[in-house]
Design a protein around this motif. Sequence first.
Motif, PDB file in Angstrom:
ATOM      1  N   GLY A 193      39.636  34.507  48.400  1.00 28.20           N
ATOM      2  CA  GLY A 193      39.374  33.319  47.605  1.00 28.20           C
ATOM      3  C   GLY A 193      37.896  32.991  47.700  1.00 28.20           C
ATOM      4  N   VAL A 233      43.197  35.099  51.136  1.00 28.58           N
ATOM      5  CA  VAL A 233      44.337  34.592  50.377  1.00 28.58           C
ATOM      6  C   VAL A 233      45.566  35.450  50.630  1.00 28.58           C
ATOM      7  CG1 VAL A 233      45.224  34.100  48.066  1.00 28.58           C
ATOM      8  CG2 VAL A 233      42.822  33.646  48.612  1.00 28.58           C
ATOM      9  N   SER A 255      38.996  36.476  43.874  1.00 29.90           N
ATOM     10  CA  SER A 255      39.645  35.474  43.026  1.00 29.90           C
ATOM     11  C   SER A 255      38.897  34.153  43.162  1.00 29.90           C
ATOM     12  CB  SER A 255      41.108  35.272  43.439  1.00 29.90           C
ATOM     13  OG  SER A 255      41.841  36.468  43.287  1.00 29.90           O
ATOM     14  N   GLN A 309      38.190  30.408  43.613  1.00 35.09           N
ATOM     15  CA  GLN A 309      38.940  29.273  44.134  1.00 35.09           C
ATOM     16  C   GLN A 309      38.623  28.071  43.246  1.00 35.09           C
ATOM     17  OE1 GLN A 309      41.170  30.826  46.013  1.00 35.09           O
ATOM     18  NE2 GLN A 309      40.991  29.396  47.713  1.00 35.09           N
TER      19      GLN A 309
END
Length: 700
Positions: free
Chosen positions: A386, A436, A459, A461
């Motif tokens: 994340g 994550v 990814s 956040q």
Amino acid sequence: MPEIKLFVDTKADIQNKVLISTSNAEKLGITGQAQAEIVNPDNDKKIQTTVEASEQVLDFAGKFAKNVLDQLAFSGVELIVRSLGGQSSAQPSPAETQPQKAPQTPQRKAPPPRPQQPPSSMPKPQGIPQPTPPKPPRTPGAPSTPPQQMPSPPKQHIPGQGQPSQVPQPSGPGGMQAAQPEEIDPYPNRIDPSRLRDQKDGIILKPVVSSNVEGGRVHLSGNVLQQLGLGHGMLIGWEDPLTRSEGSARITQAQINDNEIRMSKDTKEDTFIKADNIVVYSTEPPIKKASEISLEVQSQPEMMGYCLVSPRTQHTLSLNKDDVVAFEDELTAATGAAKVDISEDVDDNVIIIDSEILEASGIGSFEVKVSKNQRKILPLQSVSLGISPITGENMWELISTARENAQALKDWLSNYIIFKGIKLRWKSVNLACSIVDCVPDLTGDILAQITENTTLNLSPQGLVPFNAILIIDISRSMMARDVFVTNIAPAIEGIKAAMESREIQEFLKKFKDGVNIPRRISAAFAAVLFLSEKVGRGFGEKVSVIRFADEAQILPFGNSYYMDSASGKKGVLEDAARMIVDRIGNAYGQATNMGDAMLKARSVLNEFENMNPDQPTMIVLLTDGMPTDGNKFFEEIQKFSGNPNVVIYILGLGNPEDELMERAAKLCGGEYFKPDDAGELLVWYSKRARDLTVKMKAHK
């Protein structure tokens, strides 16, 4: 034959000789000097040479001429002196000390009488008168000797006869050698090395000067350190048995001989080392091995996932550099782990931990229980990170930067031991990340590590708006009825609730649970679901759809080449869905011109970037075959791979060219996915509409 073993002291001012103490000479049966056999026990070489007793030599050593040592190829510590049985006295024989009488002078006629001289106390010499030689000075303390008879004058030389022999002259009164003053011992406090070794509980080593040793340190072998109970970085002391001078230094473990201690020239001179061998001993308290110890906690930033301990802690816990230690807060049960490094500047009761690790672990006490990790550190197959900025809000710029510096990101992460709940901050690039998800998962007290082979998934956040280009294969093979319908009820209900048109309702009736449907029908449903998800997000994201077979076509959305998910116009989604069902679900071609489709996608991307240069774009390709236009497809993929704002995902139905599709997706930060049924297909498309994850594979 009697023999003795002696430490070797080289004496440069003698040749072919060995000096030993008088007591050792008695043991060998030597009262003055004699021939003896010298043996080198290291190589069994032997020579015979003169051995002489001397009161200036100690019992444990002998003084050996350098040429004797060279003949024996000596490089060790001790030699053996072995008696041969015969001896010769060191005292001169009477014949050598008694002056010889001169031969008689031939008789000649007496000279005429001379006038009488007054009486003299000196006796007249016989024969030809000679001047009386001066009397040598008397050595203080030497005993007086009776007067000796003066030798007769030498015979005069007569032509035709040989030269008369010379009479040896005495070297002192009475023909005796003058006594020499007693030699003063320069090392009056010397001690036998073996005795000193026992006193210090140490070992005897040979000091060797080396230019590779820095000042204030000495080099010792691992075996010597083990014998002394010490380790790298700890302190040792030494004492010279001749000068009785002492010294100390930090230890560097090195690959050297076990009988050596290597030091700098300055260290040897400053500590006044004169002996060939010195006694080395520990100055540290004995190390007690332990499986865990309690240490005071200190934190320090920018340590790249490491902690520091002292050399004593290192040897107490049997640690090596880069080993992993675990630490636990006994008050809160919070735990953490880090790689270890050794520092001589750290106190023995302290552990210094990277502030990032300390904060991530949740440890708040001033003291932790530290132990060497005994469990295997698991290599992670993949990690979903994340990502968020430490300061600021430009999320995608951070993702793009990380993507462009993928190897540097992986190198930074590989310094850290990964444990459950860890969060890290890479301050130099303003990046904060958390774990994550990962494979395998981190449960309990499992520790893991990111390696060269770990796949990183980045990814954001937070919400990151992104545009999309859906590319759908409508070649003839897409009519194959082999997509099994299962687990799609939630998707159908969602579309029914959002769209009331008769065409869409009739389209959804084709998806009956437990039957196989054509590939192109399932592809059309996936595209409609993707559009529905985008409209639901409400971020004004744009979606363009391209179909391809014999040629590639950009589908029209009214008067535009894309659908604006936030246009606000009534019926926009239903109009788009009806167009997709008609143009994809009810159409097909012959070829698979995939390269042409990617070329069309690049033209759409250029338009998107003209409108918003910083907004990322996801390209999703659905196909069931291989390109029929040569290398054009992969050439276009390579052009996309250099754009940090583009991510390409590929979904395969039927029997596409898996290796090519996998390679293309990896190059562009996406993934290649093959669903087993319609349910997996729709879930995957729904997730793609909401989640822009960049996958950075270990090997491109």
